[in-house]
Design a protein around this motif. Structure first.
Motif, PDB file in Angstrom:
ATOM      1  N   ALA A 131      -1.130  10.197   0.180  1.00 52.76           N
ATOM      2  CA  ALA A 131      -1.578  10.931   1.363  1.00 52.76           C
ATOM      3  C   ALA A 131      -0.557  11.976   1.787  1.00 52.76           C
ATOM      4  O   ALA A 131      -0.901  13.103   2.147  1.00 52.76           O
ATOM      5  CB  ALA A 131      -1.852   9.952   2.509  1.00 52.76           C
TER       6      ALA A 131
ATOM      7  N   PHE B 220      -2.809  10.277   7.444  1.00 51.11           N
ATOM      8  CA  PHE B 220      -2.974   8.856   7.168  1.00 51.11           C
ATOM      9  C   PHE B 220      -3.736   8.673   5.848  1.00 51.11           C
ATOM     10  O   PHE B 220      -4.633   9.452   5.526  1.00 51.11           O
ATOM     11  CB  PHE B 220      -3.730   8.157   8.304  1.00 51.11           C
ATOM     12  N   PRO B 221      -3.383   7.643   5.097  1.00 48.60           N
ATOM     13  CA  PRO B 221      -4.079   7.408   3.829  1.00 48.60           C
ATOM     14  C   PRO B 221      -5.431   6.729   4.051  1.00 48.60           C
ATOM     15  O   PRO B 221      -5.668   6.116   5.089  1.00 48.60           O
ATOM     16  CB  PRO B 221      -3.124   6.476   3.077  1.00 48.60           C
ATOM     17  N   ARG B 222      -6.290   6.856   3.066  1.00 51.64           N
ATOM     18  CA  ARG B 222      -7.572   6.138   3.084  1.00 51.64           C
ATOM     19  C   ARG B 222      -7.383   4.848   2.291  1.00 51.64           C
ATOM     20  O   ARG B 222      -7.377   4.865   1.059  1.00 51.64           O
ATOM     21  CB  ARG B 222      -8.671   7.007   2.490  1.00 51.64           C
ATOM     22  N   ILE B 223      -7.224   3.749   2.998  1.00 51.13           N
ATOM     23  CA  ILE B 223      -6.936   2.473   2.363  1.00 51.13           C
ATOM     24  C   ILE B 223      -8.186   1.602   2.379  1.00 51.13           C
ATOM     25  O   ILE B 223      -8.757   1.342   3.439  1.00 51.13           O
ATOM     26  CB  ILE B 223      -5.773   1.749   3.076  1.00 51.13           C
ATOM     27  N   GLN B 224      -8.596   1.181   1.201  1.00 49.09           N
ATOM     28  CA  GLN B 224      -9.754   0.308   1.077  1.00 49.09           C
ATOM     29  C   GLN B 224      -9.314  -1.150   1.233  1.00 49.09           C
ATOM     30  O   GLN B 224      -8.465  -1.633   0.491  1.00 49.09           O
ATOM     31  CB  GLN B 224     -10.426   0.503  -0.282  1.00 49.09           C
TER      32      GLN B 224
ATOM     33  N   GLU C  67      -2.017  14.792   4.090  1.00 45.94           N
ATOM     34  CA  GLU C  67      -2.847  14.040   5.024  1.00 45.94           C
ATOM     35  C   GLU C  67      -1.968  13.170   5.922  1.00 45.94           C
ATOM     36  O   GLU C  67      -0.968  12.609   5.466  1.00 45.94           O
ATOM     37  CB  GLU C  67      -3.836  13.161   4.263  1.00 45.94           C
TER      38      GLU C  67
ATOM     39  N   GLN D 177      -8.669  -6.933   5.976  1.00 44.42           N
ATOM     40  CA  GLN D 177      -8.792  -6.229   7.251  1.00 44.42           C
ATOM     41  C   GLN D 177      -8.598  -7.185   8.422  1.00 44.42           C
ATOM     42  O   GLN D 177      -7.927  -6.841   9.414  1.00 44.42           O
ATOM     43  CB  GLN D 177     -10.150  -5.548   7.341  1.00 44.42           C
TER      44      GLN D 177
ATOM     45  N   GLU E  97      -0.560   4.444  -1.725  1.00 49.21           N
ATOM     46  CA  GLU E  97      -1.565   5.191  -0.971  1.00 49.21           C
ATOM     47  C   GLU E  97      -0.914   6.086   0.093  1.00 49.21           C
ATOM     48  O   GLU E  97      -1.345   7.222   0.311  1.00 49.21           O
ATOM     49  CB  GLU E  97      -2.546   4.235  -0.280  1.00 49.21           C
TER      50      GLU E  97
ATOM     51  N   HIS F  20       0.823  -1.216   0.000  1.00 43.50           N
ATOM     52  CA  HIS F  20       0.000   0.000   0.000  1.00 43.50           C
ATOM     53  C   HIS F  20       0.858   1.268   0.000  1.00 43.50           C
ATOM     54  O   HIS F  20       0.347   2.353   0.331  1.00 43.50           O
ATOM     55  CB  HIS F  20      -0.928   0.007   1.214  1.00 43.50           C
TER      56      HIS F  20
END
Length: 500
Positions: free
Chosen positions: A329, A336-340, A334, A346, A325, A322
Motif C-alpha cells: 500500500a 491504508f492497505p486492503r486486507i482480506q 495508498e 476479523q 500488505e 500483514h
C-alpha cells in the motif's frame, strides 16, 4: 617460611583441583547448554523476521569436546527475507567457536578477569567465498568476533566487536568505518539485559557518472540501555538511548554541506498500570547548519499511555503477519492497505482493538519545537481514546465514541518565520543584506495577517497562535465553541479555498 610455602602449595593444589573439576563439569553440561542456546536464539530470530515472508536460523553443526576446551561450529542462514522495494535477503555463513572450560579460562586470566565462570566462548566469522570481501575490507582479520562468558549463576556477559573496514571501488566510491564495540550483559534466558557500545566514525562517499559526488559522515556514536522482560514475551520495559555527535552530508553540484550536531534519541517504556504499558520517545538535534550558516535546533517528544499490554502484543503480531500488505500500500501511495480477513480473524482483530481501547489509551506529540536565532515555534497535540459501542456504527458516530478528547496548540514565532525566510533568500542566491532583511521582516507579519483574516489563528505578541479543544461532541477553536459537525464544515471550506 615453611608455613608460607605450605599455604601456597595447598592453594595451588586447590586451584588445580577446582580447575579440573570445573572443566569436567563444563564438559558434561556443554552439549545440552549449547542446544538450549540455539533454541532460544532461533526463537528470537523468528520474532525478529516475523512478517518478512522469510526465515533466519542458527544451527549447531558440530561440537568437538576436549577436557579443558571444546570447539563448536555454527551456521547462520537467512532465506527470502523481504527488505522492501523488491529486495530479498539470502545468506549462509559459518562461525567458529573456541570454548574454554571454567572456572578460570585462560583468555579471562590474561585480561585479569579472575572471577570464576562456567565457560568462556570466543566466536568468529569464518572466511569463505561469501565473506571473503568482508575479510579483505577488514585487513584480513575477522570482521565480526564475540567473546562471551557464562557465570555459575546463569549470568551472560558478551563483548561484540565489529572490526574497522575500508573499501574503495575503482570509480572512487568508498566506505571507511572505524569499527564498533558493544558490551551486553544479562541473564541466561535473555529476560534482563544491559548494553552499551560506541563507534567513532562512518564515512561513505558515493561517486556516479550521472550525479555529483555525495558524502555522508557520522561521528561519535554511543548507545546504551537496560531492558527487562514482562509477562508478555514481546514487550520489554526499560530504556534505550542513542547519541550521535555529528551527522554531515555533502551534496549537489555546489557540494553544499548540511551538518547536524548533538543528535539524541531517548526511549523509555514502563508498566504504567495493571496490565497496561506506556512509553515515550524524545528526539533532539542541538545544532543544524548549512554551509556553516546557522539554521536552528529542534526537538520532539512522542508518548503513549495506558496501552493494554495483551491487546498490544496481539495486534503487533497481526501487523507483522500483514506487513507485506502495508508495504504494498505504501509503494502504491495508498494510506491504508486492503486486507482480506475471514470472519474469525476479523472478530479476533476487533476484539483485540476493543480491549486496547477499553483501557482508554492516550497518545501525544509534546513540545515539537524549532528554534532559530530570533524565535521559537512550538506544537503540542494530545488525543484520548475510548472503546466504541460497536465498530459498525456510522463514521460520524464511530468517530465521536472512538476519540473522547483532543487538545492541540500551535504557536508560530514571527521572528522565527523571518529567520527561515532570510535563509531561503540566501539559498536562492540573494546577496543584498537589506533585501534579505526586508523579506525576513515581511514574512512573519504576512503569516500573522493571513492567519487572523482567515480566522485560523490569533496574534499574541510576536506569536501566531492557534488552539483546539474537543470533548463531548463540542469544539473550542481559538475561543469559539461549536458542534464538531460545524467545525468539520469550516475546515473543509478553508482547505477548499487554500487548494484553489
Amino acid at each position: 617460611m615453611k608455613k608460607s610455602v605450605g599455604i601456597l602449595s595447598g592453594l595451588a593444589v586447590a586451584i588445580a583441583v577446582a580447575t579440573t573439576a570445573g572443566a569436567w563439569y563444563t564438559g558434561k553440561q556443554l552439549p545440552a547448554g549449547l542446544e538450549r542456546s540455539v533454541e532460544r536464539g532461533n526463537a528470537e530470530l523468528e520474532k525478529a523476521v516475523a512478517g518478512t515472508g522469510g526465515s533466519m536460523t542458527v544451527e549447531l553443526v558440530s561440537l568437538d569436546q576436549r577436557f579443558f576446551t571444546s570447539t563448536a561450529q555454527y551456521r547462520l542462514k537467512a532465506k527470502d527475507i523481504n527488505l522492501g522495494e523488491g529486495k530479498v535477503l539470502n545468506f549462509d555463513v559459518a562461525m567458529d567457536d573456541q570454548i574454554e572450560h571454567g572456572p578460570f579460562p585462560w583468555s579471562r586470566v590474561k585480561a585479569l578477569k579472575l572471577m570464576p565462570v562456567l565457560a568462556a566462548s570466543n566466536t568468529t566469522l569464518r572466511k569463505d567465498e561469501l565473506t571473503a570481501p568482508w575479510f579483505a575490507a577488514a585487513g584480513d582479520q575477522a570482521p565480526l568476533s564475540v567473546h562471551t562468558s557464562l557465570g555459575y549463576a546463569g549470568n551472560v556477559d558478551s563483548n561484540i566487536t565489529l572490526a574497522p573496514l575500508k573499501v574503495t571501488q575503482a570509480n572512487g566510491t568508498a566506505v571507511d568505518f572505524s569499527g564498533m564495540h558493544l558490551e551486553v550483559s544479562g541473564d541466561q534466558d535473555g529476560k534482563d539485559s544491559k548494553f552499551h557500545g560506541a563507534a567513532e566514525h562512518f564515512l561513505m562517499t558515493l561517486v556516479s557518472d550521472q550525479h555529483p559526488p555525495a558524502t555522508f559522515e557520522l561521528k561519535d556514536l554511543k548507545l546504551g540501555g537496560n531492558l527487562a522482560a514482562t509477562e508478555h514475551p514481546s514487550i520489554y520495559v526499560g530504556n534505550v538511548d542513542l547519541l550521535l555527535g555529528e551527522a554531515k552530508a555533502t551534496l549537489g553540484p555546489k557540494q553544499q554541506v548540511i551538518t547536524a550536531k548533538g543528535i539524541e534519541q531517548n526511549f523509555l517504556q514502563t508498566l504504567d498500570g495493571p496490565g497496561t504499558v506506556g512509553g515515550r520517545v524524545d528526539y533532539r538535534v542541538a545544532d543544524i547548519t548549512w554551509d556553516g550558516r546557522p539554521v536552528g535546533n529542534l526537538q520532539m517528544g512522542v508518548s503513549a499511555k495506558s496501552l493494554n499490554a495483551a491487546a498490544l502484543e496481539s495486534l503487533s503480531k497481526w501487523y507483522q503477519a500483514h506487513l507485506p500488505e502495508f508495504e504494498a500500500a505504501q509503494a502504491a501511495g495508498e494510506a491504508f492497505p486492503r486486507i482480506q480477513m475471514d470472519e474469525a480473524e476479523q472478530a479476533k482483530f476487533q476484539g483485540d482493538l476493543k480491549q486496547l481501547l477499553a483501557s482508554k489509551p492516550k497518545v501525544a506529540l509534546e513540545n515539537v519545537s524549532f528554534k532559530t536565532a530570533n524565535g521559537e515555534s512550538r506544537f503540542d497535540l494530545s488525543m484520548d481514546f475510548a472503546s466504541p459501542a460497536s465498530f459498525d456504527l456510522p463514521p460520524d458516530q464511530l468517530g465521536k465514541q472512538l476519540v473522547s478528547e483532543v487538545k492541540g496548540k500551535l504557536s508560530l514565532s514571527k521572528p522565527m518565520i523571518g529567520d527561515l525566510a532570510a535563509f531561503k533568500a540566501f539559498l536562492d542566491g540573494e546577496t543584498d543584506a537589506q533585501a534579505i532583511a526586508a523579506q525576513a521582516s515581511q514574512a512573519g507579519e504576512m503569516v500573522g495577517m493571513m492567519a487572523v483574516q482567515s480566522g485560523m489563528a490569533t496574534v499574541q505578541g510576536n506569536d501566531v497562535v492557534s488552539s483546539l479543544h474537543y470533548a463531548d461532541g463540542m469544539v473550542d477553536f481559538n475561543g469559539k465553541k461549536m458542534p464538531v459537525e460545524q467545525f468539520a464544515m469550516m475546515m473543509a471550506m478553508h482547505f477548499a479555498m487554500a487548494s484553489r
